[in-house]
Motif scaffolding. Sequence first.
Motif, mmCIF file in Angstrom:
data_model
loop_
_atom_site.group_PDB
_atom_site.id
_atom_site.type_symbol
_atom_site.label_atom_id
_atom_site.label_comp_id
_atom_site.label_asym_id
_atom_site.label_seq_id
_atom_site.Cartn_x
_atom_site.Cartn_y
_atom_site.Cartn_z
ATOM 1 N N GLY A 148 -0.743 -3.722 -20.323
ATOM 2 C CA GLY A 148 -0.720 -5.148 -19.998
ATOM 3 C C GLY A 148 0.143 -5.408 -18.781
ATOM 4 N N ASP A 149 1.326 -4.784 -18.751
ATOM 5 C CA ASP A 149 2.215 -4.916 -17.591
ATOM 6 C C ASP A 149 1.561 -4.358 -16.336
ATOM 7 O OD1 ASP A 149 4.201 -6.174 -18.967
ATOM 8 O OD2 ASP A 149 5.678 -4.568 -18.806
ATOM 9 N N LEU A 150 0.839 -3.255 -16.489
ATOM 10 C CA LEU A 150 0.186 -2.636 -15.341
ATOM 11 C C LEU A 150 -0.851 -3.572 -14.728
ATOM 12 C CD1 LEU A 150 -0.465 -0.316 -13.435
ATOM 13 C CD2 LEU A 150 -1.907 0.686 -15.230
ATOM 14 N N GLU A 151 -1.678 -4.167 -15.561
ATOM 15 C CA GLU A 151 -2.717 -5.066 -15.046
ATOM 16 C C GLU A 151 -2.104 -6.266 -14.325
ATOM 17 O OE1 GLU A 151 -4.928 -5.815 -18.609
ATOM 18 O OE2 GLU A 151 -6.292 -4.117 -18.267
ATOM 19 N N ILE A 152 -1.056 -6.847 -14.919
ATOM 20 C CA ILE A 152 -0.384 -7.989 -14.284
ATOM 21 C C ILE A 152 0.341 -7.534 -13.015
ATOM 22 C CG2 ILE A 152 1.421 -9.735 -14.563
ATOM 23 C CD1 ILE A 152 0.771 -9.694 -17.596
ATOM 24 N N GLY A 153 0.980 -6.356 -13.081
ATOM 25 C CA GLY A 153 1.733 -5.846 -11.948
ATOM 26 C C GLY A 153 0.857 -5.524 -10.746
ATOM 27 N N LEU A 154 -0.341 -4.994 -10.983
ATOM 28 C CA LEU A 154 -1.261 -4.712 -9.878
ATOM 29 C C LEU A 154 -1.650 -5.998 -9.161
ATOM 30 C CD1 LEU A 154 -3.588 -2.060 -11.585
ATOM 31 C CD2 LEU A 154 -1.910 -1.613 -9.777
ATOM 32 N N GLU A 155 -1.940 -7.030 -9.942
ATOM 33 C CA GLU A 155 -2.276 -8.332 -9.338
ATOM 34 C C GLU A 155 -1.097 -8.877 -8.547
ATOM 35 O OE1 GLU A 155 -4.963 -10.085 -9.158
ATOM 36 O OE2 GLU A 155 -6.333 -9.292 -10.667
ATOM 37 N N ALA A 156 0.091 -8.795 -9.134
ATOM 38 C CA ALA A 156 1.290 -9.309 -8.463
ATOM 39 C C ALA A 156 1.554 -8.552 -7.168
ATOM 40 C CB ALA A 156 2.495 -9.205 -9.393
ATOM 41 N N ALA A 157 1.342 -7.242 -7.195
ATOM 42 C CA ALA A 157 1.603 -6.423 -6.011
ATOM 43 C C ALA A 157 0.659 -6.778 -4.868
ATOM 44 C CB ALA A 157 1.476 -4.943 -6.366
ATOM 45 N N THR A 158 -0.619 -6.929 -5.164
ATOM 46 C CA THR A 158 -1.566 -7.245 -4.088
ATOM 47 C C THR A 158 -1.299 -8.626 -3.501
ATOM 48 O OG1 THR A 158 -3.183 -7.960 -5.771
ATOM 49 C CG2 THR A 158 -3.407 -5.733 -4.895
ATOM 50 N N PHE A 169 -8.949 -5.929 1.240
ATOM 51 C CA PHE A 169 -8.259 -4.652 1.037
ATOM 52 C C PHE A 169 -9.176 -3.464 1.324
ATOM 53 C CE2 PHE A 169 -6.116 -7.739 -1.610
ATOM 54 C CZ PHE A 169 -4.768 -7.436 -1.439
ATOM 55 N N LYS A 170 -8.546 -2.323 1.557
ATOM 56 C CA LYS A 170 -9.276 -1.070 1.639
ATOM 57 C C LYS A 170 -8.476 0.016 0.927
ATOM 58 C CE LYS A 170 -7.257 0.810 5.908
ATOM 59 N NZ LYS A 170 -7.517 1.353 7.253
ATOM 60 N N THR A 171 -9.164 0.988 0.361
ATOM 61 C CA THR A 171 -8.466 2.132 -0.202
ATOM 62 C C THR A 171 -8.109 3.078 0.944
ATOM 63 O OG1 THR A 171 -10.596 3.177 -0.674
ATOM 64 C CG2 THR A 171 -9.525 2.007 -2.488
ATOM 65 N N ARG A 178 -2.981 6.974 -5.971
ATOM 66 C CA ARG A 178 -4.004 6.161 -5.314
ATOM 67 C C ARG A 178 -3.300 5.107 -4.454
ATOM 68 N NH1 ARG A 178 -9.006 7.232 -7.576
ATOM 69 N NH2 ARG A 178 -8.933 8.260 -9.616
ATOM 70 N N VAL A 179 -3.901 4.794 -3.313
ATOM 71 C CA VAL A 179 -3.268 3.876 -2.362
ATOM 72 C C VAL A 179 -4.264 2.811 -1.906
ATOM 73 C CG1 VAL A 179 -2.048 3.678 -0.163
ATOM 74 C CG2 VAL A 179 -1.770 5.754 -1.561
ATOM 75 N N LEU A 180 -3.787 1.566 -1.874
ATOM 76 C CA LEU A 180 -4.581 0.416 -1.441
ATOM 77 C C LEU A 180 -3.831 -0.284 -0.311
ATOM 78 C CD1 LEU A 180 -7.158 -1.300 -2.379
ATOM 79 C CD2 LEU A 180 -5.492 -2.764 -3.546
ATOM 80 N N GLU A 181 -4.563 -0.754 0.715
ATOM 81 C CA GLU A 181 -3.925 -1.436 1.840
ATOM 82 C C GLU A 181 -4.574 -2.794 2.091
ATOM 83 O OE1 GLU A 181 -3.877 -0.861 6.661
ATOM 84 O OE2 GLU A 181 -3.337 0.910 5.455
ATOM 85 N N ARG A 182 -3.719 -3.802 2.333
ATOM 86 C CA ARG A 182 -4.248 -5.121 2.697
ATOM 87 C C ARG A 182 -4.649 -5.111 4.182
ATOM 88 N NH1 ARG A 182 -4.432 -10.549 1.370
ATOM 89 N NH2 ARG A 182 -3.332 -10.332 -0.619
ATOM 90 N N VAL A 183 -5.860 -5.536 4.463
ATOM 91 C CA VAL A 183 -6.367 -5.533 5.846
ATOM 92 C C VAL A 183 -6.522 -6.921 6.431
ATOM 93 C CG1 VAL A 183 -7.488 -3.282 5.641
ATOM 94 C CG2 VAL A 183 -8.748 -5.360 5.012
ATOM 95 N N SER A 184 -6.478 -7.963 5.574
ATOM 96 C CA SER A 184 -6.545 -9.333 6.082
ATOM 97 C C SER A 184 -5.968 -10.298 5.065
ATOM 98 C CB SER A 184 -8.005 -9.727 6.388
ATOM 99 O OG SER A 184 -8.747 -9.836 5.185
ATOM 100 N N ASP A 185 -5.631 -11.499 5.522
ATOM 101 C CA ASP A 185 -5.093 -12.527 4.614
ATOM 102 C C ASP A 185 -6.227 -13.200 3.845
ATOM 103 O OD1 ASP A 185 -2.329 -12.369 5.045
ATOM 104 O OD2 ASP A 185 -2.562 -13.376 6.983
#
Length: 312
Positions: free
Chosen positions: A219-229, A279-281, A305-312
């Motif tokens: 549960g923390d992981l799912e919320i944390g991934l959203e918060a991180a992005t 985003f892109k992987t 695994r790595v994800l990068e933000r490419v635009s706002d």
Amino acid sequence: MTKTMAEHISVMLDESVDMLVTDKNGLYVDGTFGRGGHTRLVLERLEAGRLLGFDKDPVAIRHGELLQQEDSRFSIVQDSFANMATHISDVFGVDKVDGVMMDLGVSSPQIDDAERGFSFMNDGPLDMRMNPDKGISAAQWVATVREKDMADVMYQYGEERFSRRIAKAICEYRSHTPILTTLQLSKIIAEANPAWEKGKNPATRAFQGIRIYINNELGDLEIGLEAATKALKVGGRLAVISFHSLEDRIVKRFMKLQAKGPELPRHLPIRNAHLDIKFKTVGKAIKPSLSEVSENVRSRSAVLRVLERVSD
């Protein structure tokens, strides 16, 4: 006994930090401080940059506070990374960062310290909480949970195919004797498990399931991934190391959805440009080298695994 940081080997240390740090003057988050292995290498790569660490474990927090005294660029917070948004704003004074890292699961010092109750190999109180000051212990949960719910937890979070048989044995045992220690529970599970996996303790999956449930790890992981992005600025990266299939499945699906958008019927006339993908992987999933696995057997199941933000 608490392991020292030197005795704790950070998994894929160079690979993960190489992927994470793209700006030596940037702002970064270590969502799972542990004993600070990844944290210290990030700080070595930074100049004017700053780093915020999170951990639930009070022992880890004490290590983090010592590092905080050594290096003013670092701050530590005792909380789940699921709540990072508020702390990022409080510590950095902004709501966007250049990178977030998560090294998931239980740490080696937690496993090796029998008093924490994570180990099925060494006897200790049946606790399993990342933060022993919050929530109910595994012993309290095992003593009160319904048999069906216990079986469901071991099956869903531990992928234990004999969960119903094991849950029945545990409930029969607890009806006449309290289950208070790790070896006590491990013995009950081993005796109820009819098919031991080669090279794996028969209590492994059941203990994993109970631990994940007690700490709400998925549960923390799912919320944390959203918060991180949401916290990443353009060019910022999210680097996640997972250690078992349930974690990795969540991370993989989340990153795929962010990078490709939702699955749509093929006949719909929608192009990628219409999906507003932000985003892109970055590359493919990375696994430990053979030499790392030979030096640290606990790294064998790790995936980065790595994800990068490419635009706002």
